[in-house]
Write a protein that holds these residues in place. Structure first.
Motif, PDB file in Angstrom:
ATOM      1  N   VAL A  60      44.434  39.682  51.803  1.00  0.00           N
ATOM      2  CA  VAL A  60      43.618  40.781  51.941  1.00  0.00           C
ATOM      3  C   VAL A  60      44.612  41.616  52.929  1.00  0.00           C
ATOM      4  CG1 VAL A  60      42.061  40.051  53.654  1.00  0.00           C
ATOM      5  CG2 VAL A  60      41.559  41.672  51.628  1.00  0.00           C
ATOM      6  N   TYR A  77      42.149  46.914  51.317  1.00  0.00           N
ATOM      7  CA  TYR A  77      41.030  47.541  50.340  1.00  0.00           C
ATOM      8  C   TYR A  77      40.864  48.951  50.641  1.00  0.00           C
ATOM      9  CZ  TYR A  77      37.986  45.066  53.030  1.00  0.00           C
ATOM     10  OH  TYR A  77      37.091  44.147  54.546  1.00  0.00           O
ATOM     11  N   ALA A 162      45.577  42.822  28.816  1.00  0.00           N
ATOM     12  CA  ALA A 162      46.009  43.438  30.248  1.00  0.00           C
ATOM     13  C   ALA A 162      46.333  42.564  30.856  1.00  0.00           C
ATOM     14  CB  ALA A 162      45.308  43.856  30.467  1.00  0.00           C
ATOM     15  N   LEU A 164      44.005  39.590  31.938  1.00  0.00           N
ATOM     16  CA  LEU A 164      42.860  39.069  32.162  1.00  0.00           C
ATOM     17  C   LEU A 164      42.219  38.375  31.375  1.00  0.00           C
ATOM     18  CD1 LEU A 164      41.405  42.825  32.607  1.00  0.00           C
ATOM     19  CD2 LEU A 164      41.537  41.433  33.983  1.00  0.00           C
ATOM     20  N   LYS A 165      41.887  37.492  32.347  1.00  0.00           N
ATOM     21  CA  LYS A 165      41.373  36.095  32.303  1.00  0.00           C
ATOM     22  C   LYS A 165      40.633  35.885  32.729  1.00  0.00           C
ATOM     23  CE  LYS A 165      45.966  34.141  30.863  1.00  0.00           C
ATOM     24  NZ  LYS A 165      46.727  33.486  31.698  1.00  0.00           N
ATOM     25  N   ALA A 166      38.977  35.507  31.656  1.00  0.00           N
ATOM     26  CA  ALA A 166      38.034  34.884  32.527  1.00  0.00           C
ATOM     27  C   ALA A 166      38.056  33.365  32.971  1.00  0.00           C
ATOM     28  CB  ALA A 166      36.893  34.968  31.688  1.00  0.00           C
ATOM     29  N   VAL A 167      36.935  33.677  34.282  1.00  0.00           N
ATOM     30  CA  VAL A 167      37.214  32.854  35.028  1.00  0.00           C
ATOM     31  C   VAL A 167      35.565  32.473  35.481  1.00  0.00           C
ATOM     32  CG1 VAL A 167      40.021  32.825  36.035  1.00  0.00           C
ATOM     33  CG2 VAL A 167      37.640  34.214  37.379  1.00  0.00           C
ATOM     34  N   LYS A 168      35.545  31.593  35.840  1.00  0.00           N
ATOM     35  CA  LYS A 168      34.365  31.122  36.214  1.00  0.00           C
ATOM     36  C   LYS A 168      33.790  31.022  38.014  1.00  0.00           C
ATOM     37  CE  LYS A 168      32.655  27.390  32.979  1.00  0.00           C
ATOM     38  NZ  LYS A 168      32.541  26.246  32.816  1.00  0.00           N
ATOM     39  N   VAL A 169      32.754  31.923  38.086  1.00  0.00           N
ATOM     40  CA  VAL A 169      32.652  32.182  39.580  1.00  0.00           C
ATOM     41  C   VAL A 169      31.380  32.027  39.724  1.00  0.00           C
ATOM     42  CG1 VAL A 169      33.139  34.547  41.157  1.00  0.00           C
ATOM     43  CG2 VAL A 169      34.773  33.959  39.045  1.00  0.00           C
ATOM     44  N   ILE A 172      27.342  34.641  44.688  1.00  0.00           N
ATOM     45  CA  ILE A 172      27.967  34.486  46.757  1.00  0.00           C
ATOM     46  C   ILE A 172      26.588  35.222  46.961  1.00  0.00           C
ATOM     47  CG2 ILE A 172      30.508  35.176  46.493  1.00  0.00           C
ATOM     48  CD1 ILE A 172      29.696  38.826  46.631  1.00  0.00           C
TER      49      ILE A 172
ATOM     50  N   GLU B 143      41.643  50.429  37.097  1.00  0.00           N
ATOM     51  CA  GLU B 143      41.081  48.970  36.648  1.00  0.00           C
ATOM     52  C   GLU B 143      39.698  48.044  37.536  1.00  0.00           C
ATOM     53  OE1 GLU B 143      42.220  49.144  32.066  1.00  0.00           O
ATOM     54  OE2 GLU B 143      40.747  46.767  32.215  1.00  0.00           O
ATOM     55  N   VAL B 223      30.406  42.594  41.661  1.00  0.00           N
ATOM     56  CA  VAL B 223      31.591  42.326  42.491  1.00  0.00           C
ATOM     57  C   VAL B 223      32.375  40.451  41.202  1.00  0.00           C
ATOM     58  CG1 VAL B 223      32.939  41.655  44.122  1.00  0.00           C
ATOM     59  CG2 VAL B 223      32.071  42.902  44.447  1.00  0.00           C
ATOM     60  N   THR B 227      35.349  39.729  39.061  1.00  0.00           N
ATOM     61  CA  THR B 227      35.706  38.796  39.217  1.00  0.00           C
ATOM     62  C   THR B 227      35.866  37.529  38.069  1.00  0.00           C
ATOM     63  OG1 THR B 227      35.438  39.265  41.431  1.00  0.00           O
ATOM     64  CG2 THR B 227      36.840  37.234  41.428  1.00  0.00           C
ATOM     65  N   ARG B 228      35.264  37.956  37.887  1.00  0.00           N
ATOM     66  CA  ARG B 228      34.745  36.216  36.169  1.00  0.00           C
ATOM     67  C   ARG B 228      35.399  37.180  34.641  1.00  0.00           C
ATOM     68  NH1 ARG B 228      28.103  35.558  36.129  1.00  0.00           N
ATOM     69  NH2 ARG B 228      28.375  34.064  38.268  1.00  0.00           N
ATOM     70  N   ALA B 229      35.404  38.451  34.975  1.00  0.00           N
ATOM     71  CA  ALA B 229      36.426  39.208  33.945  1.00  0.00           C
ATOM     72  C   ALA B 229      37.230  39.048  33.923  1.00  0.00           C
ATOM     73  CB  ALA B 229      35.683  40.740  34.116  1.00  0.00           C
ATOM     74  N   GLY B 230      38.610  38.644  34.870  1.00  0.00           N
ATOM     75  CA  GLY B 230      39.125  38.805  35.825  1.00  0.00           C
ATOM     76  C   GLY B 230      40.669  39.660  36.536  1.00  0.00           C
ATOM     77  N   TYR B 231      39.274  40.730  37.363  1.00  0.00           N
ATOM     78  CA  TYR B 231      40.245  41.292  37.591  1.00  0.00           C
ATOM     79  C   TYR B 231      40.110  41.165  39.760  1.00  0.00           C
ATOM     80  CZ  TYR B 231      39.157  44.867  34.362  1.00  0.00           C
ATOM     81  OH  TYR B 231      38.896  45.768  33.038  1.00  0.00           O
ATOM     82  N   TYR B 234      39.019  42.634  45.378  1.00  0.00           N
ATOM     83  CA  TYR B 234      38.879  43.323  46.563  1.00  0.00           C
ATOM     84  C   TYR B 234      37.985  44.562  45.546  1.00  0.00           C
ATOM     85  CZ  TYR B 234      40.265  39.639  48.667  1.00  0.00           C
ATOM     86  OH  TYR B 234      40.870  38.035  49.722  1.00  0.00           O
ATOM     87  N   TYR B 281      40.970  34.494  44.263  1.00  0.00           N
ATOM     88  CA  TYR B 281      40.901  35.028  42.946  1.00  0.00           C
ATOM     89  C   TYR B 281      42.069  35.888  43.662  1.00  0.00           C
ATOM     90  CZ  TYR B 281      36.938  32.048  41.766  1.00  0.00           C
ATOM     91  OH  TYR B 281      35.901  31.056  41.504  1.00  0.00           O
ATOM     92  N   GLN B 284      44.159  37.929  41.366  1.00  0.00           N
ATOM     93  CA  GLN B 284      43.689  38.615  40.205  1.00  0.00           C
ATOM     94  C   GLN B 284      44.177  40.050  39.778  1.00  0.00           C
ATOM     95  OE1 GLN B 284      40.674  35.169  38.226  1.00  0.00           O
ATOM     96  NE2 GLN B 284      39.893  37.657  38.942  1.00  0.00           N
ATOM     97  N   PRO B 285      44.533  40.677  38.882  1.00  0.00           N
ATOM     98  CA  PRO B 285      45.199  41.620  38.909  1.00  0.00           C
ATOM     99  C   PRO B 285      44.179  43.740  38.385  1.00  0.00           C
ATOM    100  CG  PRO B 285      45.088  40.816  36.511  1.00  0.00           C
ATOM    101  CD  PRO B 285      44.928  40.105  37.384  1.00  0.00           C
ATOM    102  N   VAL B 287      45.224  46.154  37.490  1.00  0.00           N
ATOM    103  CA  VAL B 287      45.513  46.768  36.166  1.00  0.00           C
ATOM    104  C   VAL B 287      45.155  48.628  36.480  1.00  0.00           C
ATOM    105  CG1 VAL B 287      44.833  47.184  33.601  1.00  0.00           C
ATOM    106  CG2 VAL B 287      43.991  45.017  34.644  1.00  0.00           C
TER     107      VAL B 287
END
Lengths: 177, 300
Positions: A60, A77, A162, A164-169, A172, B143, B223, B227-231, B234, B281, B284-285, B287
């Motif tokens: 980061v 960021y 784009a 994008l792939k769904a991941v398990k998270v 938090i 995005e 968040v 993040t689950r959606a792949g983004y 941060y 993660y 992750q992009p 976009v």
């Protein structure tokens, strides 16, 4: 019409290239230029709006060089690549409002534009506290927006386009919980 | 107890009516009709009490929630109409729906819109209505940031924060059973009164804000959804850092400043959780191109 669209795309492309080549970043808020890529590592104050160049990335963290020959670490960021699309047009009222409200963010030149009267109308339409209090339900309007809704498969396809792939998270936890 | 009382009252009323007239066979038909009427009245009362009790318990069906949400969303879009740009709106709906699919309520009728106003803000209404204002949309850099902002609002809906707040602040009086099923064009006096109360409570909510804890929880959950959606995880930190850089006393920020914890405070609360838990993660992009294309069209 098609030609116009093409020209806008070209302009955007050129703008993107310019941004990428200059590697200029802006600091979006006042921060600390840290000596190490660690949150509480201490460092010197660096002001919002300062332009920096990124030298190195580490997770980061971004190692940047700031004016006056200073170098140090900032979280990614807190940096923004140039002023981006927002400053591409300076004659619209919406944009004027943006420039005004982010004048500290986008530096002195944007403030000067406002002072020179480039922006004629500055105010808040529509969602001020007072206007919300006066508002009455407009069912026709709210039902119209349904026409734009996306189905789940369409949304998935657009995401996949784009990359994008769904991941398990996992959820938090907050600092206090 | 509140649940049974009306039944007991109704039965007592019925038995009293019947016993008092047990020997008056000539008037039995009329009396029975009268008793039936009383029973019907009692049943209606019971249904209303059951309904209110369910509302107090937070047990609101998706259909009821959508009905409340439509009333509140209709009030928001009256103050600020959706931007007339179908391509932009469809784009935001595709991104929003993809993020909402990662929530525990993927089957809600998720509806997103960019609103034409000078205010920097985003809103949610129960049942799947999510709004982002045009200036906030224009301020975003990619995005992933849009997904994070929409994710925050989706989290409010997923957790029913608005429904909870309406219950806590205004109690069961807000909802009459008739109101939820009645057409908004032809409301009778009682339902109109109930609707006015609901709209009043909703406006109060949007101008005073949700609890601080709900906002911080929605930041965390939003968040996670993005993040689950792949983004990039941060992205929301970027949005909060950006908002922290805007003068909170600026008119465009007035409502958000009034209704949310300060962006800097939200960032400080979110940062440790994201940086420690979601670093894996980090690649992750973001976009950027699709969002910037829509922004450019708006600024033409």
């Amino acid at each position: 019409m098609k030609c116009m669209r093409f020209m806008v795309l070209i302009a955007l492309f050129v703008a993107t290239l310019t941004v990428a080549a200059s590697s200029d970043y802006w600091l979006v808020r006042d921060s600390q230029l840290r000596s190490k890529p660690i949150f509480n590592s201490g460092g010197s104050r660096i002001d919002q709006g300062t332009a920096v160049s990124v030298i190195k990335s580490d997770g980061v963290w971004r190692k940047v060089s700031a004016p006056g020959g200073k170098t140090g670490w900032l979280p990614s960021y807190e940096l923004r690549q140039s002023a981006g699309v927002v400053t591409q047009k300076k004659d619209g009222s919406v944009l004027g409002m943006l420039i005004r409200s982010t004048s500290r963010l986008f530096g002195r030149s944007a403030s000067e534009d406002v002072e020179q009267g480039v922006v004629a109308t500055i105010g808040v339409r529509g969602l001020s506290e007072e206007e919300l209090k006066q508002s009455k339900p407009n069912y026709q309007r709210v039902d119209q927006i349904k026409a734009w809704a996306s189905s789940a498969p369409k949304a998935r396809k657009a995401a996949s386009n784009a990359g994008l792939k769904a991941v398990k998270v996992a959820e938090i936890q907050g600092a206090s919980s | 107890m509140k649940y049974c009382m009306p039944w007991i009252v109704a039965l007592l009323a019925l038995s009293a009516t019947l016993s008092a007239n047990a020997f008056d066979l000539g008037g039995l038909g009329d009396k029975l009709k009268e008793a039936e009427k009383k029973l019907d009245k009692a049943k209606t009362k019971i249904e209303q009490v059951e309904h209110e009790t369910r509302f107090i318990r937070g047990d609101v069906s998706d259909k009821e929630e959508r009905s409340i949400g439509r009333d509140l969303a209709a009030t928001l879009v009256n103050a600020a109409p959706p931007v007339k740009n179908a391509a932009l709106q469809r784009y935001v709906n595709r991104v929003g729906r993809w993020v909402a699919q990662q929530s525990s309520r993927p089957k809600l009728n998720w509806t997103f819109a960019v609103l034409d106003t000078d205010s920097i803000n985003a809103f949610a209404a129960p049942g799947g209505y999510v709004f982002i204002t045009q200036p906030l949309f224009l301020l975003l850099e990619n995005e992933a940031q849009l997904a994070a902002v929409l994710g925050h609002e989706i989290a409010h809906i997923e957790e029913k924060h608005h429904i909870d707040a309406l219950q806590k602040r205004s109690g069961s009086q807000l909802l009459t059973k008739g109101l939820l099923s009645a057409s908004r064009d032809k409301l009778d006096k009682n339902n109109q009164k109930a609707l006015d109360k609901l709209i009043g409570a909703g406006k109060q909510l949007y101008t005073s804000g949700l609890d601080r804890g709900d906002e911080l929880a929605a930041d965390r959950k939003g968040v996670v959804l993005a993040t689950r959606a792949g983004y990039s995880p941060y992205a929301m930190l970027g949005v909060l850092a950006l908002l922290d850089g805007i003068d909170p006393s600026d008119k465009s920020m007035a409502l958000m400043t009034h209704t949310h914890p300060a962006a800097g405070e939200r960032l400080n609360a979110l940062e440790p959780a994201v940086v420690t838990s979601l670093t894996r993660y980090a690649n992750q992009p973001e976009v950027a191109s699709r969002l910037q294309k829509q922004q450019a069209k708006l600024l033409k």
